[in-house]
Scaffold this active site. Structure first.
Site, PDB file in Angstrom:
ATOM      1  N   ASN A 137       2.234   3.655  11.207  1.00 19.59           N
ATOM      2  CA  ASN A 137       1.422   4.215  12.273  1.00 19.59           C
ATOM      3  C   ASN A 137       1.915   3.359  13.475  1.00 19.59           C
ATOM      4  O   ASN A 137       2.445   2.174  13.091  1.00 19.59           O
ATOM      5  CB  ASN A 137       0.114   4.104  11.905  1.00 19.59           C
ATOM      6  CG  ASN A 137      -0.259   2.551  11.687  1.00 19.59           C
ATOM      7  OD1 ASN A 137      -0.177   2.137  10.351  1.00 19.59           O
ATOM      8  ND2 ASN A 137      -0.975   1.833  12.720  1.00 19.59           N
TER       9      ASN A 137
ATOM     10  N   ALA B  56       2.782  -2.163   4.016  1.00 13.37           N
ATOM     11  CA  ALA B  56       2.588  -1.056   4.952  1.00 13.37           C
ATOM     12  C   ALA B  56       2.240  -1.635   6.367  1.00 13.37           C
ATOM     13  O   ALA B  56       1.508  -2.750   6.227  1.00 13.37           O
ATOM     14  CB  ALA B  56       1.753   0.022   4.617  1.00 13.37           C
TER      15      ALA B  56
ATOM     16  N   HIS C  45      -2.607   0.716  -4.424  1.00 10.09           N
ATOM     17  CA  HIS C  45      -1.672  -0.238  -5.190  1.00 10.09           C
ATOM     18  C   HIS C  45      -1.907   0.179  -6.562  1.00 10.09           C
ATOM     19  O   HIS C  45      -2.925   1.022  -7.027  1.00 10.09           O
ATOM     20  CB  HIS C  45      -2.405  -1.731  -5.037  1.00 10.09           C
ATOM     21  CG  HIS C  45      -2.113  -2.066  -3.724  1.00 10.09           C
ATOM     22  ND1 HIS C  45      -1.373  -3.255  -3.266  1.00 10.09           N
ATOM     23  CD2 HIS C  45      -2.504  -1.631  -2.357  1.00 10.09           C
ATOM     24  CE1 HIS C  45      -1.280  -3.620  -2.059  1.00 10.09           C
ATOM     25  NE2 HIS C  45      -1.925  -2.445  -1.549  1.00 10.09           N
TER      26      HIS C  45
ATOM     27  N   TYR D  10      -8.363 -10.758   2.621  1.00 11.05           N
ATOM     28  CA  TYR D  10      -9.567 -10.025   3.009  1.00 11.05           C
ATOM     29  C   TYR D  10     -10.305  -9.527   2.037  1.00 11.05           C
ATOM     30  O   TYR D  10     -11.578  -9.354   2.009  1.00 11.05           O
ATOM     31  CB  TYR D  10      -9.327  -8.945   3.816  1.00 11.05           C
ATOM     32  CG  TYR D  10      -8.523  -7.796   3.495  1.00 11.05           C
ATOM     33  CD1 TYR D  10      -9.162  -6.804   2.482  1.00 11.05           C
ATOM     34  CD2 TYR D  10      -7.283  -7.350   3.980  1.00 11.05           C
ATOM     35  CE1 TYR D  10      -8.433  -5.844   2.131  1.00 11.05           C
ATOM     36  CE2 TYR D  10      -6.365  -6.396   3.560  1.00 11.05           C
ATOM     37  CZ  TYR D  10      -6.991  -5.600   2.238  1.00 11.05           C
ATOM     38  OH  TYR D  10      -6.495  -4.547   1.868  1.00 11.05           O
ATOM     39  N   GLU D  11     -10.074  -9.721   0.747  1.00  8.75           N
ATOM     40  CA  GLU D  11     -10.764  -9.158  -0.487  1.00  8.75           C
ATOM     41  C   GLU D  11     -11.586 -10.407  -0.989  1.00  8.75           C
ATOM     42  O   GLU D  11     -12.544 -10.215  -1.526  1.00  8.75           O
ATOM     43  CB  GLU D  11      -9.842  -8.901  -1.719  1.00  8.75           C
ATOM     44  CG  GLU D  11      -8.986  -7.564  -1.331  1.00  8.75           C
ATOM     45  CD  GLU D  11      -7.963  -7.275  -2.490  1.00  8.75           C
ATOM     46  OE1 GLU D  11      -8.261  -6.877  -3.661  1.00  8.75           O
ATOM     47  OE2 GLU D  11      -6.774  -7.305  -2.161  1.00  8.75           O
TER      48      GLU D  11
ATOM     49  N   SER E 214       0.653  -1.261  -0.109  1.00  4.16           N
ATOM     50  CA  SER E 214      -0.031   0.094   0.114  1.00  4.16           C
ATOM     51  C   SER E 214       0.838   1.235   0.078  1.00  4.16           C
ATOM     52  O   SER E 214       1.698   1.378   0.911  1.00  4.16           O
ATOM     53  CB  SER E 214      -0.830   0.073   1.423  1.00  4.16           C
ATOM     54  OG  SER E 214      -1.782  -0.905   1.303  1.00  4.16           O
TER      55      SER E 214
ATOM     56  N   HIS F 208      -5.232  -9.455  -1.370  1.00  8.14           N
ATOM     57  CA  HIS F 208      -5.217  -9.683  -0.009  1.00  8.14           C
ATOM     58  C   HIS F 208      -6.262 -10.967   0.410  1.00  8.14           C
ATOM     59  O   HIS F 208      -7.286 -10.917  -0.274  1.00  8.14           O
ATOM     60  CB  HIS F 208      -5.536  -8.616   1.033  1.00  8.14           C
ATOM     61  CG  HIS F 208      -4.666  -7.392   0.624  1.00  8.14           C
ATOM     62  ND1 HIS F 208      -5.063  -6.582  -0.313  1.00  8.14           N
ATOM     63  CD2 HIS F 208      -3.485  -7.070   1.428  1.00  8.14           C
ATOM     64  CE1 HIS F 208      -3.731  -5.804  -0.415  1.00  8.14           C
ATOM     65  NE2 HIS F 208      -3.251  -5.892   0.869  1.00  8.14           N
TER      66      HIS F 208
ATOM     67  N   HIS G 144      -7.165   3.840   6.402  1.00  9.08           N
ATOM     68  CA  HIS G 144      -6.466   3.453   5.170  1.00  9.08           C
ATOM     69  C   HIS G 144      -5.852   4.759   4.541  1.00  9.08           C
ATOM     70  O   HIS G 144      -4.724   4.738   3.951  1.00  9.08           O
ATOM     71  CB  HIS G 144      -7.472   2.522   4.162  1.00  9.08           C
ATOM     72  CG  HIS G 144      -6.478   2.125   3.017  1.00  9.08           C
ATOM     73  ND1 HIS G 144      -5.409   1.055   3.025  1.00  9.08           N
ATOM     74  CD2 HIS G 144      -6.955   2.423   1.825  1.00  9.08           C
ATOM     75  CE1 HIS G 144      -5.349   0.962   1.654  1.00  9.08           C
ATOM     76  NE2 HIS G 144      -5.772   1.520   0.939  1.00  9.08           N
TER      77      HIS G 144
ATOM     78  N   MET H  79      -1.545  -6.803   7.114  1.00  5.24           N
ATOM     79  CA  MET H  79      -2.719  -7.816   6.624  1.00  5.24           C
ATOM     80  C   MET H  79      -2.385  -8.532   5.397  1.00  5.24           C
ATOM     81  O   MET H  79      -2.995  -8.770   4.436  1.00  5.24           O
ATOM     82  CB  MET H  79      -4.057  -6.951   6.096  1.00  5.24           C
ATOM     83  CG  MET H  79      -4.497  -6.004   7.295  1.00  5.24           C
ATOM     84  SD  MET H  79      -5.756  -5.016   7.201  1.00  5.24           S
ATOM     85  CE  MET H  79      -6.002  -3.821   8.204  1.00  5.24           C
ATOM     86  N   SER H  80      -0.824  -8.597   5.148  1.00  2.00           N
ATOM     87  CA  SER H  80      -0.243  -9.225   4.077  1.00  2.00           C
ATOM     88  C   SER H  80       0.772 -10.096   4.120  1.00  2.00           C
ATOM     89  O   SER H  80       1.231 -10.404   5.320  1.00  2.00           O
ATOM     90  CB  SER H  80      -0.115  -8.086   2.994  1.00  2.00           C
ATOM     91  OG  SER H  80       0.942  -7.248   3.215  1.00  2.00           O
TER      92      SER H  80
HETATM   93  N1  HPA Z   1      -2.554  -2.616  11.179  1.00  2.82           N
HETATM   94  C1  HPA Z   1      -2.634  -3.469  10.237  1.00  2.82           C
HETATM   95  N2  HPA Z   1      -2.174  -3.050   8.965  1.00  2.82           N
HETATM   96  C2  HPA Z   1      -1.585  -2.132   8.718  1.00  2.82           C
HETATM   97  C3  HPA Z   1      -1.470  -0.993   9.712  1.00  2.82           C
HETATM   98  C4  HPA Z   1      -2.040  -1.546  11.264  1.00  2.82           C
HETATM   99  O1  HPA Z   1      -1.826  -0.875  12.031  1.00  2.82           O
HETATM  100  N3  HPA Z   1      -1.012  -0.249   9.376  1.00  2.82           N
HETATM  101  C5  HPA Z   1      -0.649  -0.232   8.061  1.00  2.82           C
HETATM  102  N4  HPA Z   1      -1.087  -1.439   7.579  1.00  2.82           N
END
Ligand code: HPA
Length: 266
Positions: A229, A110, A58, A82-83, A28, A80, A241, A205-206
């Protein structure tokens, strides 16, 4: 491995027949790294079976060409779990990488950090992972090859070379354990406290399913997170996001320098 001869022929007819050495999956907010490659871009929409809809931030293109003297295949977007609810969402692209001659994969993503000394904007080299999702991309795979050993799944020699590349560029590259949480909702603060206690340094998440698939296919693997973050509950900043997409470019410039140096030294 399934037979993707038609797809591989199509890619070679557009990008040329020379084998690629390395695949790079962009996470991402990192999609523009695909533009660094001097080569041929093919939209995923032209590649039957490649992920279509994708996630904003993406860049759903496969770019094949030269980057710092190495022929690479850059996957500008990933699918992903989750998609689609499919843990093996990236199996076809990785099988294609293997069929194109690929020997190694570098996945980028990310991620949220659980470590006070790994802050937004920093990069983290994965030295291991925790599959906190309970899912596996090889569920349903009938061959004995499904019993993939996962010790040193993040290739020690690739990791050492990436650390050398970062050092040579004068850039900090932290190291740590990445926990895969399925998403798409972000984690709760209680979940973050739990995985932190279990030994994870970053969460996302990947990547984990892709590294399992890469090892299954006999590709060496490495992965780098751009921290966008602090994970839920560890700072007052709201996680979203939009925030991920806005913050990823902070790490992307450093990531590009490290990857370029790594490829140059290969
Ligand atoms: N959690 C999950 N996926 C992420 C995060 C997060 O804090 N930041 C960027 N992708």
């Amino acid at each position: 491995m399934s037979d993707h001869a038609a797809l591989v022929d199509l890619i070679k007819s557009r990008a040329g027949p020379e084998p690629v050495a390395l695949g790079l999956i962009l996470g991402s907010g990192l999609g523009h790294l695909a533009d660094a490659v001097d080569g041929v871009a093919i939209d995923y929409a032209d590649l039957p079976g490649f992920p279509h809809a994708g996630v904003s931030g993406h860049n759903p293109k496969l770019v094949i060409g030269q980057l710092e003297g190495t022929r690479v295949a850059v996957f500008g977007g990933r699918a992903h779990y989750y998609e689609s609810g499919r843990g093996d969402a990236m199996r076809l692209p990785l099988e294609v990488l293997k069929a194109l001659g690929g020997e190694a994969l570098i996945a980028t993503n990310a991620a949220g950090s659980m470590c006070a000394d790994i802050q937004p904007g920093d990069l983290m080299l994965l030295n291991d992972h925790i599959n906190f999702s309970g899912l596996n991309p090889l569920i349903g795979e009938p061959s004995d090859a499904r019993f993939v050993p996962m010790k040193d799944a993040y290739d020690p020699a690739m990791r050492a070379a990436l650390l050398d590349a970062a050092r040579a560029e004068g850039l900090a590259l932290a190291q740590g354990v990445y926990a895969w949480y399925s998403g798409p909702s972000f984690e709760t603060p209680a979940e973050i406290r739990a995985i932190r206690m279990l030994g994870a340094d970053a969460v996302g998440m990947s990547t984990v399913p892709e590294v399992i698939l890469a090892r299954f296919l006999g590709l060496k693997a490495a992965a780098i997170s751009t921290v966008t973050n602090m994970a839920a509950g560890l700072s007052d900043e709201a996680i979203s996001h939009e925030h991920t997409k806005a913050m990823a470019p902070l790490g992307a410039a450093k990531l590009e320098k490290i990857l370029r140096r790594y490829l140059r030294e290969l």
